[in-house]
Design a protein around this motif. Structure first.
Motif, PDB file in Angstrom:
ATOM      1  N   CYS A   1      76.738  34.498  46.126  1.00  0.00           N
ATOM      2  CA  CYS A   1      76.453  35.256  44.895  1.00  0.00           C
ATOM      3  C   CYS A   1      75.293  34.621  44.123  1.00  0.00           C
ATOM      4  CB  CYS A   1      77.699  35.295  44.014  1.00  0.00           C
ATOM      5  SG  CYS A   1      77.493  36.166  42.451  1.00  0.00           S
TER       6      CYS A   1
ATOM      7  N   CYS B   1      75.130  45.122  46.763  1.00  0.00           N
ATOM      8  CA  CYS B   1      74.906  43.696  46.520  1.00  0.00           C
ATOM      9  C   CYS B   1      73.677  43.222  47.296  1.00  0.00           C
ATOM     10  CB  CYS B   1      76.133  42.892  46.930  1.00  0.00           C
ATOM     11  SG  CYS B   1      75.940  41.110  46.671  1.00  0.00           S
TER      12      CYS B   1
ATOM     13  N   CYS C   1      73.546  38.379  39.849  1.00  0.00           N
ATOM     14  CA  CYS C   1      72.648  39.458  39.394  1.00  0.00           C
ATOM     15  C   CYS C   1      73.332  40.435  38.447  1.00  0.00           C
ATOM     16  CB  CYS C   1      72.048  40.190  40.583  1.00  0.00           C
ATOM     17  SG  CYS C   1      73.207  41.249  41.472  1.00  0.00           S
ATOM     18  N   GLU C   2      74.654  40.392  38.367  1.00  0.00           N
ATOM     19  CA  GLU C   2      75.468  41.228  37.476  1.00  0.00           C
ATOM     20  C   GLU C   2      75.544  42.694  37.890  1.00  0.00           C
ATOM     21  OE1 GLU C   2      74.910  40.540  33.279  1.00  0.00           O
ATOM     22  OE2 GLU C   2      74.515  38.419  33.601  1.00  0.00           O
ATOM     23  N   LEU C   3      75.121  43.022  39.095  1.00  0.00           N
ATOM     24  CA  LEU C   3      75.180  44.404  39.554  1.00  0.00           C
ATOM     25  C   LEU C   3      76.623  44.877  39.724  1.00  0.00           C
ATOM     26  CD1 LEU C   3      73.525  46.868  40.638  1.00  0.00           C
ATOM     27  CD2 LEU C   3      74.023  45.957  42.904  1.00  0.00           C
TER      28      LEU C   3
END
Length: 62
Positions: free
Chosen positions: A10, A54, A13-15
């Motif tokens: 991870c 992602c 990116c906060e997607l």
């Protein structure tokens, strides 16, 4: 269905929480994590969308 986030992959990116806040959140470490043990039925499509979107393939849906 369950979702897992590979924290070593991870990039924060906060997607995923923006696409599926019912399943994902951002931790104090700046990385995503799951907030449920089982993906709610009404969130399965958006959880899968999060995994598919992602950029580093850190999310697994099983």
């Amino acid at each position: 269905m369950k979702a897992t986030v590979n924290k070593s992959t991870c990039i924060g990116c906060e997607l995923c929480p923006s696409v599926c806040p019912e399943v994902f959140a951002m931790g104090d470490d700046g990385l995503a994590y799951t907030i449920v043990d089982e993906i709610p039925t009404d969130a399965q499509a958006t959880a899968q969308e999060s995994a598919d979107s992602c950029p580093v393939d850190a999310i697994a849906i099983q």
